[in-house]
Design an enzyme around this catalytic site. Sequence first.
Site, mmCIF file in Angstrom:
data_model
loop_
_atom_site.group_PDB
_atom_site.id
_atom_site.type_symbol
_atom_site.label_atom_id
_atom_site.label_comp_id
_atom_site.label_asym_id
_atom_site.label_seq_id
_atom_site.Cartn_x
_atom_site.Cartn_y
_atom_site.Cartn_z
ATOM 1 C CG HIS A 41 -1.938 -1.048 1.307
ATOM 2 N ND1 HIS A 41 -2.135 -1.837 2.393
ATOM 3 C CD2 HIS A 41 -2.860 -1.401 0.473
ATOM 4 C CE1 HIS A 41 -2.922 -2.659 2.192
ATOM 5 N NE2 HIS A 41 -3.596 -2.343 0.924
ATOM 6 C CE LYS A 60 -11.872 -7.314 2.412
ATOM 7 N NZ LYS A 60 -11.575 -6.598 1.166
ATOM 8 N NE ARG A 95 -2.178 -6.970 -4.524
ATOM 9 C CZ ARG A 95 -3.170 -7.078 -3.549
ATOM 10 N NH1 ARG A 95 -2.540 -7.481 -2.497
ATOM 11 N NH2 ARG A 95 -4.479 -7.089 -3.891
ATOM 12 C CB SER A 113 -4.099 -6.791 4.328
ATOM 13 O OG SER A 113 -3.584 -5.516 3.939
#
Length: 167
Positions: A23, A47, A99, A137
């Site tokens: 990030h 979430k 990514r 993460s």
Amino acid sequence: MTQEPSKRTAVYAGSFDPITMGHVDVLQKGARVFDRIVLLVAENSQKKCLFSAEKRRTLAMESIKSLNLPCEVEVDVYSGLLADYCKSKNISFLLRGLRAISDYENEMQAATMNRKLLAGLETFLVMADETHFFLSSSLVKEVAEHGAPLDGLVPTPVAKAFQAMHL
Ligand code: ADP
């Protein structure tokens, strides 16, 4: 036609559960292009996050403090639609990181939907640095859970937060 704000501002939205060096890298790349970046911590009841939205916000703020970025950075928390947030703040740009191939489809869908919800809301994707290409993460949380060192994966305030949780 809506007036462009004088400062070129982008919103960098995500879960940031927690903020990682991946990030940070996106922020650093974005800071070379935008005058102002709002890092927006998404508070999403669907979430399940390890850190509360407030903790994710604090960790992001502490991590950014020492970066000396060449642009203004603010950290905010929001639980609604990203397009509504941008509309209310008169912001026309979104910053996201790309990514692996799997990111592409999600980012395409989100960017298309956001443009549909708010005309002119454009998403700028920056390619992940090769050193962070597989960093997420979720992976960081898994590594922390097994007590492995987080060197180079997360900013110091995040590493300390994991230590404090004995993760
Ligand atoms: P979300 O739950 O919205 O995907 P994340 O916090 O996981 O939120 O990610 C926010 C943004 O940061 C996404 O665009 C994601 O692709 C990007 N990102 C996450 N990790 C990296 C990384 N290692 N390198 C580049 N971009 C990344």
